[in-house]
Motif scaffolding. Structure first.
Motif, PDB file in Angstrom:
ATOM      1  N   GLY A   1       0.795  -1.220   0.000  1.00  0.00           N
ATOM      2  CA  GLY A   1       0.000   0.000   0.000  1.00  0.00           C
ATOM      3  C   GLY A   1       0.831   1.275   0.000  1.00  0.00           C
ATOM      4  N   VAL A   2       2.119   1.155   0.314  1.00  0.00           N
ATOM      5  CA  VAL A   2       3.027   2.306   0.282  1.00  0.00           C
ATOM      6  C   VAL A   2       4.009   2.137  -0.874  1.00  0.00           C
ATOM      7  CG1 VAL A   2       4.809   3.604   1.545  1.00  0.00           C
ATOM      8  CG2 VAL A   2       2.808   2.715   2.761  1.00  0.00           C
ATOM      9  N   ILE A   3       4.633   0.950  -0.964  1.00  0.00           N
ATOM     10  CA  ILE A   3       5.604   0.652  -2.021  1.00  0.00           C
ATOM     11  C   ILE A   3       4.934  -0.061  -3.187  1.00  0.00           C
ATOM     12  CG2 ILE A   3       7.658  -0.728  -2.573  1.00  0.00           C
ATOM     13  CD1 ILE A   3       8.630  -0.178   0.285  1.00  0.00           C
ATOM     14  N   ASN A   4       4.062  -1.004  -2.870  1.00  0.00           N
ATOM     15  CA  ASN A   4       3.438  -1.826  -3.910  1.00  0.00           C
ATOM     16  C   ASN A   4       1.926  -1.887  -3.733  1.00  0.00           C
ATOM     17  OD1 ASN A   4       4.697  -3.786  -1.674  1.00  0.00           O
ATOM     18  ND2 ASN A   4       2.760  -4.641  -2.377  1.00  0.00           N
ATOM     19  N   GLU A   5       1.276  -2.274  -4.831  1.00  0.00           N
ATOM     20  CA  GLU A   5      -0.179  -2.435  -4.830  1.00  0.00           C
ATOM     21  C   GLU A   5      -0.598  -3.554  -3.887  1.00  0.00           C
ATOM     22  OE1 GLU A   5      -1.933  -3.166  -8.662  1.00  0.00           O
ATOM     23  OE2 GLU A   5      -0.763  -1.570  -9.612  1.00  0.00           O
TER      24      GLU A   5
ATOM     25  N   ILE B   1       6.433   6.083   7.261  1.00  0.00           N
ATOM     26  CA  ILE B   1       5.365   6.310   6.289  1.00  0.00           C
ATOM     27  C   ILE B   1       4.572   5.022   6.130  1.00  0.00           C
ATOM     28  CG2 ILE B   1       4.746   6.983   3.940  1.00  0.00           C
ATOM     29  CD1 ILE B   1       7.413   8.501   3.785  1.00  0.00           C
ATOM     30  N   GLY B   2       3.276   5.113   6.389  1.00  0.00           N
ATOM     31  CA  GLY B   2       2.414   3.944   6.283  1.00  0.00           C
ATOM     32  C   GLY B   2       1.082   4.288   5.667  1.00  0.00           C
ATOM     33  N   ASP B   3       0.290   3.244   5.415  1.00  0.00           N
ATOM     34  CA  ASP B   3      -1.035   3.457   4.834  1.00  0.00           C
ATOM     35  C   ASP B   3      -2.155   2.990   5.760  1.00  0.00           C
ATOM     36  OD1 ASP B   3      -0.386   0.710   4.453  1.00  0.00           O
ATOM     37  OD2 ASP B   3      -1.861   0.573   2.834  1.00  0.00           O
ATOM     38  N   ARG B   4      -1.775   2.532   6.964  1.00  0.00           N
ATOM     39  CA  ARG B   4      -2.787   2.046   7.913  1.00  0.00           C
ATOM     40  C   ARG B   4      -2.431   2.517   9.319  1.00  0.00           C
ATOM     41  NH1 ARG B   4      -2.258  -3.244   8.434  1.00  0.00           N
ATOM     42  NH2 ARG B   4      -4.290  -3.463   9.401  1.00  0.00           N
ATOM     43  N   GLU B   5      -3.422   2.571  10.182  1.00  0.00           N
ATOM     44  CA  GLU B   5      -3.212   3.049  11.555  1.00  0.00           C
ATOM     45  C   GLU B   5      -2.104   2.303  12.307  1.00  0.00           C
ATOM     46  OE1 GLU B   5      -5.831   4.809  13.994  1.00  0.00           O
ATOM     47  OE2 GLU B   5      -6.886   5.810  12.362  1.00  0.00           O
ATOM     48  N   PRO B   6      -1.983   0.962  12.190  1.00  0.00           N
ATOM     49  CA  PRO B   6      -0.890   0.294  12.917  1.00  0.00           C
ATOM     50  C   PRO B   6       0.507   0.831  12.544  1.00  0.00           C
ATOM     51  CG  PRO B   6      -2.480  -1.331  12.175  1.00  0.00           C
ATOM     52  CD  PRO B   6      -2.870  -0.021  11.539  1.00  0.00           C
TER      53      PRO B   6
END
Length: 179
Positions: free
Chosen positions: A15-19, A132-137
């Motif tokens: 979700g950050v680097i890859n689909e 850098i992330g795409d989710r709360e955890p």
């Protein structure tokens, strides 16, 4: 206490680097299922050029759940690193929690252990570093490690800032560094 000298950016993988969870791929269980998101190699190269160590810290519960082996995961990560390197982007180290989600291990995000281990191993200055992330955890893990945590794709009040993608977040980091 010794002086921390290196600055770093810690990246979640899926979700950050890859689909992930797109029309092409649900989860990445084989190298041919790894599709880099647009602008990712260029963004990582910008960080490299600015002197940042770039780490990937990823929960990969699919190993613990039996969807792939640790060796298969390593092959996926080698493939990812090679694809990034083709465009001049370097990953310093990839760390994965391979426990099943229900195991309540100490390393699975939102626990900050993977980040803390890399901070220790590479003498990282947390005041000059980012998660850098795409989710709360991801955000919770970065916050618990004491670094600015940036959200991409989605938004959350837990994040220091939110961006549409990695490229936008990296451009902001490079500006923030000058402030």
């Amino acid at each position: 206490m010794k002086h921390q000298v290196n600055k770093a950016v810690f990246l979640d993988r899926d979700g950050v680097i890859n689909e992930v969870k797109t029309k092409r791929v649900k989860f990445v269980n084989r190298p041919d299922e790894l599709y880099l998101l647009q602008g990712v190699p260029e963004a990582i190269k910008k960080l490299n050029d600015a002197g940042y160590k770039v780490f990937v810290v990823t929960n990969q519960g699919g190993v613990g759940l039996g969807y792939m082996t640790e060796d298969e995961l390593n092959i996926i990560h080698e493939h990812m690193a090679k694809e990034l390197a083709k465009q001049g982007a370097q990953i310093t180290e990839i760390m994965a929690c391979t426990h099943a989600p229900h195991e309540n291990c100490y390393c699975r995000k939102p626990n900050p252990q993977m980040i803390l281990d890399l901070i220790e191993d590479y003498d990282i200055d947390i005041m000059k570093s980012y998660m850098i992330g795409d989710r709360e955890p991801d955000i919770e893990a970065g916050n618990a490690a004491g670094i600015k945590s940036l959200m991409v794709v989605d938004t959350t009040p837990e994040a220091y800032k939110c961006f549409k993608d990695l490229s936008e977040a990296v451009d902001w980091i490079l500006e923030d560094e000058k402030a």
